[in-house]
Scaffold this active site. Structure first.
Site, mmCIF file in Angstrom:
data_model
loop_
_atom_site.group_PDB
_atom_site.id
_atom_site.type_symbol
_atom_site.label_atom_id
_atom_site.label_comp_id
_atom_site.label_asym_id
_atom_site.label_seq_id
_atom_site.Cartn_x
_atom_site.Cartn_y
_atom_site.Cartn_z
ATOM 1 N N ARG A 211 0.975 -1.230 -0.077
ATOM 2 C CA ARG A 211 0.077 -0.069 -0.113
ATOM 3 C C ARG A 211 0.967 1.168 -0.036
ATOM 4 N NH1 ARG A 211 -5.070 -1.928 2.266
ATOM 5 N NH2 ARG A 211 -5.300 -3.909 1.335
ATOM 6 N N GLU A 213 0.388 3.975 0.870
ATOM 7 C CA GLU A 213 -0.210 5.011 1.742
ATOM 8 C C GLU A 213 0.958 5.970 2.321
ATOM 9 O OE1 GLU A 213 -1.665 2.400 4.466
ATOM 10 O OE2 GLU A 213 -3.584 2.311 3.508
ATOM 11 N N ARG A 219 0.313 2.335 12.846
ATOM 12 C CA ARG A 219 -0.635 1.145 12.703
ATOM 13 C C ARG A 219 -0.268 0.835 11.177
ATOM 14 N NH1 ARG A 219 -3.808 4.960 13.959
ATOM 15 N NH2 ARG A 219 -4.653 5.046 11.795
ATOM 16 N N HIS A 220 0.426 1.677 10.447
ATOM 17 C CA HIS A 220 0.477 1.230 8.940
ATOM 18 C C HIS A 220 1.823 1.052 8.594
ATOM 19 C CE1 HIS A 220 -3.367 3.513 9.083
ATOM 20 N NE2 HIS A 220 -3.428 2.880 7.948
ATOM 21 N N GLU A 351 -8.495 -1.788 13.853
ATOM 22 C CA GLU A 351 -9.037 -2.737 12.815
ATOM 23 C C GLU A 351 -7.998 -3.795 12.494
ATOM 24 O OE1 GLU A 351 -9.854 -0.847 9.060
ATOM 25 O OE2 GLU A 351 -9.272 -2.755 8.118
ATOM 26 N N SER A 354 -10.870 -6.942 7.486
ATOM 27 C CA SER A 354 -12.060 -6.278 6.655
ATOM 28 C C SER A 354 -12.665 -7.525 5.918
ATOM 29 C CB SER A 354 -11.653 -5.324 5.708
ATOM 30 O OG SER A 354 -11.325 -4.123 6.445
ATOM 31 N N ARG A 402 -0.653 -6.592 12.653
ATOM 32 C CA ARG A 402 -1.673 -5.975 13.439
ATOM 33 C C ARG A 402 -2.097 -6.652 14.528
ATOM 34 N NH1 ARG A 402 -5.564 -1.586 10.364
ATOM 35 N NH2 ARG A 402 -3.745 -0.443 9.238
#
Ligand code: AMO
Length: 428
Positions: A211, A213, A219-220, A351, A354, A402
């Site tokens: 990703r 991001e 958290r990432h 989270e 998903s 995570r």
């Protein structure tokens, strides 16, 4: 003579004359005796070198810390030694000398900052409490794998260099693939669904997901390990049930294998099933009651998730997410088109997973692409799998780092990735 692990000396599995090998963690020199603290991946032992013993082959005072040595000697149980195990050395062989000084101490009681630690990750990982994170992660994954195998999931491996985005176009890493434009895959989503059309009843994959991001948070990661499943003739409720049982199995495996190594793990409670569920709409009410307003159709901020998470002990599902915040492949609820048959697994404010029932009707899928501003033509290879007999299906994707992070109560996701990739880190 065979080599022993240090834990075998302590347990009494190896006794008498033994041979061990590992790293020199520390050397303490007294007048008549030298003590070497020898470490392998199972623990530490005290190696006692009497000055009078003479013909050992080396001078312990000349061995740098973190050098790799092998020791032959008598194993004696010693309750005075800190390690509980003592080897009276007969012979020491230095296999490979470490340079000095070390760029990162392995035994320093004051932990260096995370950047220095990650720059010297090979040394950081020698620390037993850091090493244990990855043993725990392995046991966790083994418990999940074992469970999925038991449920007749087939482990698959799908491409990581791909032509299309799955989780939104903005977060893609582009790569040059000969004369074509390609991307690093954000998720095996499209391929795991295609395999359902191919007649695989249940598939799972454990692999990297990328990703792009830009935000640097605790958290990432820009590359993380995604544990994905997809199951045919199933809906979101089936997927949630599979998820909570997989997580429970993972925790059980980690607890039973790691109890003696990581004190904290013995304190993790095996969760009871089913995990509580709260709908997205109910979350909005919770926020409203605590004077935090959120318009329907927007995603929660970390602060809002904290407020929602405060209402739960541990794991819980948030269900029925609005279609505006879920990707094109998510199934619309038949009674209420504004919501989807989807869920997130949360732990407090984090989270973990998903998932959803997926759209299986190709006409609806094309409509969903257009609603999301995507061109169905870019997804022909995926859409084709829906046009010639696609069963209803559901699945989820879980972030392994995570999950490990929350179970071990670590504050930064970089702690649970061996060689993290973040906004500024590409080395080591
Ligand atoms: P999603 O994008 O929510 O869903 O990702 C699933 C899970 O992967 C983890 N995760 C991350 N972990 C670390 N760093 C990141 N940047 C990161 N991004 C995601 C999270 C998250 O819950 N295709 C869907 C899954 C599905 O529906 O099957 C997907 O990828 O733990």
């Amino acid at each position: 003579m065979e080599y022993s692990y240090i834990s075998d000396l302590r347990s009494g599995k190896s006794s008498g004359t033994v041979k061990v090998r590992g790293w020199v963690q520390d050397i303490r020199r007294l007048k008549n005796v030298d003590f070497i603290i020898l470490r392998d991946h199972t623990g530490t032992a005290q190696v006692t070198v009497k000055k009078s013993s003479g013909s050992l082959g080396v001078d312990p005072g000349a061995i740098n810390r973190e050098s790799v040595i092998e020791v032959e000697g008598e194993n004696v149980q010693n309750s005075i030694s800190k390690t509980g195990t003592e080897i009276l050395a007969n012979r020491i062989n230095v296999i490979n000398t470490s340079m000095a000084p070390l760029p990162l101490p392995v035994t320093d009681p004051v932990e260096a900052d995370i950047e220095t630690r990650l720059n010297n990750r090979f040394l950081d990982l020698r620390k037993p409490h850091i090493h244990h994170i990855f043993e725990a992660e392995s046991e966790l994954m083994w418990g999940i794998r074992k469970f999925l195998h038991g449920e007749k999931f087939v482990e698959v491996h799908t491409p990581k260099v791909v032509a299309a985005a799955t989780e939104g176009g903005a977060d893609l890493f582009g790569v040059k693939y000969f004369e074509m434009e390609a991307y690093l895959n954000q998720s095996p989503q499209l391929y795991k669904e295609i395999l359902i059309s191919s007649g695989f009843n249940r598939v799972f994959e454990v692999g990297p997901a990328f990703r792009a991001e830009k935000h640097n948070t605790v958290r990432h990661l820009n590359e993380f390990t995604s544990v994905d499943i997809e199951m045919a003739f199933s809906d979101h409720n089936d997927a949630m049930s599979m998820l909570e049982r997989a997580v429970k199995s993972g925790i059980g495996s980690m607890k039973s294998a790691m109890d003696d190594r990581v004190e904290l793990i013995s304190k993790i409670e095996t969760p009871s099933l089913p995990f509580p569920r709260i709908t997205y709409r109910k979350c909005i009410d919770v926020l409203h009651d605590s004077n935090e307003d959120l318009e329907f159709g927007l995603d929660f901020t970390p602060e809002q998730l904290k407020i929602i998470g405060d209402g739960f002990e541990g794991f819980y599902f948030i269900t029925e997410w609005p279609s505006t915040v879920r990707p094109f492949y998510t199934m619309i609820n038949q009674q209420d088109e504004s919501i989807t048959n989807s869920f997130d697994l949360q732990y407090k404010d984090k989270e973990i997973t998903s998932g959803a029932q997926r759209v299986h009707d190709p006409v609806l899928l094309e409509k969903r692409f257009r609603n999301k501003g995507l061109n169905p033509k870019d997804f022909e290879f995926y859409l084709n799998a829906f046009r010639f007999g696609m069963p209803p299906h559901a699945g989820w994707g879980l972030g392994l780092e995570r999950l490990t992070m929350i179970l071990l109560d670590l504050k930064n996701i970089r702690e649970t990735s061996l060689f993290p990739r973040d906004r500024t880190r590409l080395v080591p």
